[in-house]
Design a protein around this motif. Sequence first.
Motif, PDB file in Angstrom:
ATOM      1  N   ASP A 151       0.838  -1.199   0.000  1.00 46.03           N
ATOM      2  CA  ASP A 151       0.000   0.000   0.000  1.00 46.03           C
ATOM      3  C   ASP A 151       0.871   1.246   0.000  1.00 46.03           C
ATOM      4  OD1 ASP A 151      -2.964  -0.502   0.306  1.00 46.03           O
ATOM      5  OD2 ASP A 151      -2.217  -1.807   1.896  1.00 46.03           O
ATOM      6  N   ARG A 152       0.383   2.259  -0.708  1.00 42.43           N
ATOM      7  CA  ARG A 152       1.023   3.580  -0.707  1.00 42.43           C
ATOM      8  C   ARG A 152      -0.050   4.596  -0.338  1.00 42.43           C
ATOM      9  NH1 ARG A 152       3.668   0.549  -4.286  1.00 42.43           N
ATOM     10  NH2 ARG A 152       5.878   0.901  -4.693  1.00 42.43           N
ATOM     11  N   HIS A 153       0.284   5.470   0.615  1.00 44.66           N
ATOM     12  CA  HIS A 153      -0.702   6.455   1.074  1.00 44.66           C
ATOM     13  C   HIS A 153      -0.076   7.840   1.141  1.00 44.66           C
ATOM     14  CE1 HIS A 153      -3.609   3.329   1.874  1.00 44.66           C
ATOM     15  NE2 HIS A 153      -2.615   2.625   2.389  1.00 44.66           N
ATOM     16  N   TYR A 154      -0.895   8.817   0.765  1.00 48.88           N
ATOM     17  CA  TYR A 154      -0.466  10.214   0.688  1.00 48.88           C
ATOM     18  C   TYR A 154      -1.292  10.985   1.716  1.00 48.88           C
ATOM     19  CZ  TYR A 154       1.034   8.114  -3.663  1.00 48.88           C
ATOM     20  OH  TYR A 154       1.601   7.270  -4.593  1.00 48.88           O
ATOM     21  N   LEU A 155      -0.653  11.323   2.831  1.00 49.54           N
ATOM     22  CA  LEU A 155      -1.394  11.780   4.000  1.00 49.54           C
ATOM     23  C   LEU A 155      -0.899  13.123   4.533  1.00 49.54           C
ATOM     24  CD1 LEU A 155      -1.211   8.338   5.862  1.00 49.54           C
ATOM     25  CD2 LEU A 155      -3.115   9.165   4.455  1.00 49.54           C
ATOM     26  N   TRP A 156      -1.716  13.680   5.386  1.00 48.48           N
ATOM     27  CA  TRP A 156      -1.346  14.809   6.233  1.00 48.48           C
ATOM     28  C   TRP A 156      -1.263  14.275   7.658  1.00 48.48           C
ATOM     29  CZ3 TRP A 156      -0.067  19.329   4.089  1.00 48.48           C
ATOM     30  CH2 TRP A 156      -0.591  19.665   2.831  1.00 48.48           C
ATOM     31  N   THR A 173      -6.682   8.449  -2.956  1.00 49.65           N
ATOM     32  CA  THR A 173      -8.038   8.131  -3.407  1.00 49.65           C
ATOM     33  C   THR A 173      -8.903   7.747  -2.204  1.00 49.65           C
ATOM     34  OG1 THR A 173      -7.695   5.766  -3.729  1.00 49.65           O
ATOM     35  CG2 THR A 173      -7.104   7.220  -5.578  1.00 49.65           C
ATOM     36  N   LYS A 174     -10.195   7.865  -2.382  1.00 47.06           N
ATOM     37  CA  LYS A 174     -11.122   7.510  -1.303  1.00 47.06           C
ATOM     38  C   LYS A 174     -10.995   6.036  -0.945  1.00 47.06           C
ATOM     39  CE  LYS A 174     -15.943   7.599   0.085  1.00 47.06           C
ATOM     40  NZ  LYS A 174     -17.336   7.718  -0.301  1.00 47.06           N
ATOM     41  N   ALA A 175     -10.883   5.169  -1.934  1.00 47.86           N
ATOM     42  CA  ALA A 175     -10.777   3.729  -1.693  1.00 47.86           C
ATOM     43  C   ALA A 175      -9.495   3.398  -0.941  1.00 47.86           C
ATOM     44  CB  ALA A 175     -10.834   2.962  -3.010  1.00 47.86           C
ATOM     45  N   ASP A 176      -8.384   4.031  -1.351  1.00 44.88           N
ATOM     46  CA  ASP A 176      -7.109   3.796  -0.663  1.00 44.88           C
ATOM     47  C   ASP A 176      -7.175   4.275   0.781  1.00 44.88           C
ATOM     48  OD1 ASP A 176      -6.004   2.663  -2.902  1.00 44.88           O
ATOM     49  OD2 ASP A 176      -4.836   4.428  -3.478  1.00 44.88           O
ATOM     50  N   ALA A 181      -7.607   3.379   6.651  1.00 47.33           N
ATOM     51  CA  ALA A 181      -8.361   3.504   7.902  1.00 47.33           C
ATOM     52  C   ALA A 181      -8.646   2.124   8.493  1.00 47.33           C
ATOM     53  CB  ALA A 181      -9.664   4.269   7.666  1.00 47.33           C
ATOM     54  N   ALA A 182      -8.941   1.152   7.641  1.00 44.18           N
ATOM     55  CA  ALA A 182      -9.199  -0.216   8.117  1.00 44.18           C
ATOM     56  C   ALA A 182      -7.944  -0.820   8.727  1.00 44.18           C
ATOM     57  CB  ALA A 182      -9.707  -1.082   6.971  1.00 44.18           C
ATOM     58  N   ILE A 183      -6.790  -0.572   8.116  1.00 40.71           N
ATOM     59  CA  ILE A 183      -5.521  -1.058   8.669  1.00 40.71           C
ATOM     60  C   ILE A 183      -5.287  -0.421  10.037  1.00 40.71           C
ATOM     61  CG2 ILE A 183      -3.001  -1.034   8.389  1.00 40.71           C
ATOM     62  CD1 ILE A 183      -3.524  -1.110   5.318  1.00 40.71           C
ATOM     63  N   CYS A 184      -5.553   0.879  10.142  1.00 39.71           N
ATOM     64  CA  CYS A 184      -5.370   1.595  11.407  1.00 39.71           C
ATOM     65  C   CYS A 184      -6.281   1.032  12.489  1.00 39.71           C
ATOM     66  CB  CYS A 184      -5.638   3.089  11.229  1.00 39.71           C
ATOM     67  SG  CYS A 184      -4.403   3.932  10.227  1.00 39.71           S
ATOM     68  N   ASN A 185      -7.527   0.761  12.137  1.00 39.85           N
ATOM     69  CA  ASN A 185      -8.476   0.204  13.101  1.00 39.85           C
ATOM     70  C   ASN A 185      -8.071  -1.193  13.545  1.00 39.85           C
ATOM     71  OD1 ASN A 185     -10.147   2.445  13.187  1.00 39.85           O
ATOM     72  ND2 ASN A 185     -11.432   1.717  11.519  1.00 39.85           N
ATOM     73  N   ALA A 186      -7.558  -1.982  12.622  1.00 33.89           N
ATOM     74  CA  ALA A 186      -7.202  -3.364  12.926  1.00 33.89           C
ATOM     75  C   ALA A 186      -5.900  -3.478  13.701  1.00 33.89           C
ATOM     76  CB  ALA A 186      -7.108  -4.173  11.636  1.00 33.89           C
ATOM     77  N   ASN A 187      -4.952  -2.562  13.453  1.00 34.40           N
ATOM     78  CA  ASN A 187      -3.639  -2.692  14.082  1.00 34.40           C
ATOM     79  C   ASN A 187      -3.009  -1.317  14.297  1.00 34.40           C
ATOM     80  OD1 ASN A 187      -1.226  -3.611  15.068  1.00 34.40           O
ATOM     81  ND2 ASN A 187      -0.891  -5.087  13.429  1.00 34.40           N
ATOM     82  N   SER A 188      -3.580  -0.575  15.222  1.00 38.21           N
ATOM     83  CA  SER A 188      -3.082   0.790  15.462  1.00 38.21           C
ATOM     84  C   SER A 188      -1.644   0.799  15.958  1.00 38.21           C
ATOM     85  CB  SER A 188      -3.988   1.522  16.461  1.00 38.21           C
ATOM     86  OG  SER A 188      -3.980   0.873  17.721  1.00 38.21           O
ATOM     87  N   LEU A 189      -1.237  -0.236  16.723  1.00 38.77           N
ATOM     88  CA  LEU A 189       0.147  -0.262  17.226  1.00 38.77           C
ATOM     89  C   LEU A 189       1.149  -0.401  16.088  1.00 38.77           C
ATOM     90  CD1 LEU A 189      -0.066  -2.437  20.463  1.00 38.77           C
ATOM     91  CD2 LEU A 189       0.189   0.037  20.278  1.00 38.77           C
ATOM     92  N   PHE A 190       0.800  -1.156  15.063  1.00 41.21           N
ATOM     93  CA  PHE A 190       1.664  -1.305  13.898  1.00 41.21           C
ATOM     94  C   PHE A 190       1.892   0.056  13.235  1.00 41.21           C
ATOM     95  CE2 PHE A 190       1.811  -2.322   9.210  1.00 41.21           C
ATOM     96  CZ  PHE A 190       3.112  -2.803   9.203  1.00 41.21           C
ATOM     97  N   ILE A 191       0.811   0.821  13.065  1.00 43.41           N
ATOM     98  CA  ILE A 191       0.915   2.139  12.450  1.00 43.41           C
ATOM     99  C   ILE A 191       1.673   3.095  13.363  1.00 43.41           C
ATOM    100  CG2 ILE A 191      -0.378   4.109  11.532  1.00 43.41           C
ATOM    101  CD1 ILE A 191      -0.655   1.608   9.798  1.00 43.41           C
ATOM    102  N   LEU A 192       1.308   3.136  14.647  1.00 43.05           N
ATOM    103  CA  LEU A 192       1.981   4.040  15.592  1.00 43.05           C
ATOM    104  C   LEU A 192       3.468   3.732  15.683  1.00 43.05           C
ATOM    105  CD1 LEU A 192      -0.680   4.192  18.435  1.00 43.05           C
ATOM    106  CD2 LEU A 192       0.099   6.128  17.048  1.00 43.05           C
ATOM    107  N   SER A 193       3.814   2.458  15.696  1.00 42.89           N
ATOM    108  CA  SER A 193       5.218   2.075  15.765  1.00 42.89           C
ATOM    109  C   SER A 193       5.973   2.532  14.515  1.00 42.89           C
ATOM    110  CB  SER A 193       5.327   0.557  15.915  1.00 42.89           C
ATOM    111  OG  SER A 193       6.677   0.149  15.909  1.00 42.89           O
TER     112      SER A 193
END
Length: 199
Positions: A151-156, A173-176, A181-193
């Motif tokens: 996955d590639r994401h372009y964020l603020w 994109t909205k779909a991306d 968001a689903a990845i964040c909900n499922a594994n917030s520690l992975f993202i935060l880390s």
Amino acid sequence: MEKKKTTRLTDILSDKFSDVWKLLSETTVFLSRTGKMDAYEIQLRVWRSELQTASRNPDVTQRIRSELTELRKQLRLQGYDLSLGKQNLIVDGFRNDACLGEGFRRVVVFISDTTIYSLAGDDNHVALAEFLERQLETESAAHKVRLQIKDRHYLWYLRHGQDLILSGSDTETKADFERFAAICNANSLFILSGLKHLR
């Protein structure tokens, strides 16, 4: 995500001198985010109950603090960063360049099965993504490994105290963004880390 097996002296001392209720609460929040809560839920309840019924008994408080400290040490040795339990990951819709005035910064995030690669900066999202792509290609060629970016994401992003706020950009994109968001909900520690370095 590769886990580093370390226990820092500052972490151990922090656990030793933290308020036992605070330590119990932080540990509970952390475990609830790891997916390991089932294995510890009964013990956490027992500690909570003992603290409530023997709140003025220093021997009970000291024993529970010691047991909590040992649990936290074991979690660190398994590679977990318990400081992430204090942080909140907030996924908050889409933003445009006007959010720069609110303190937001651009970041691109590439996600593999085990790792998050990111680059923050002042360039536009496409330029940041191209730079990160080149950087990863150079590193993988040097180490003779093939990276599998899913996955590639372009964020603020914005750090606000213990909160990390992430929003989609015009390039996302909205779909991306929904998938992110689903990845964040499922594994917030992975993202935060993976985004711990963002300040």
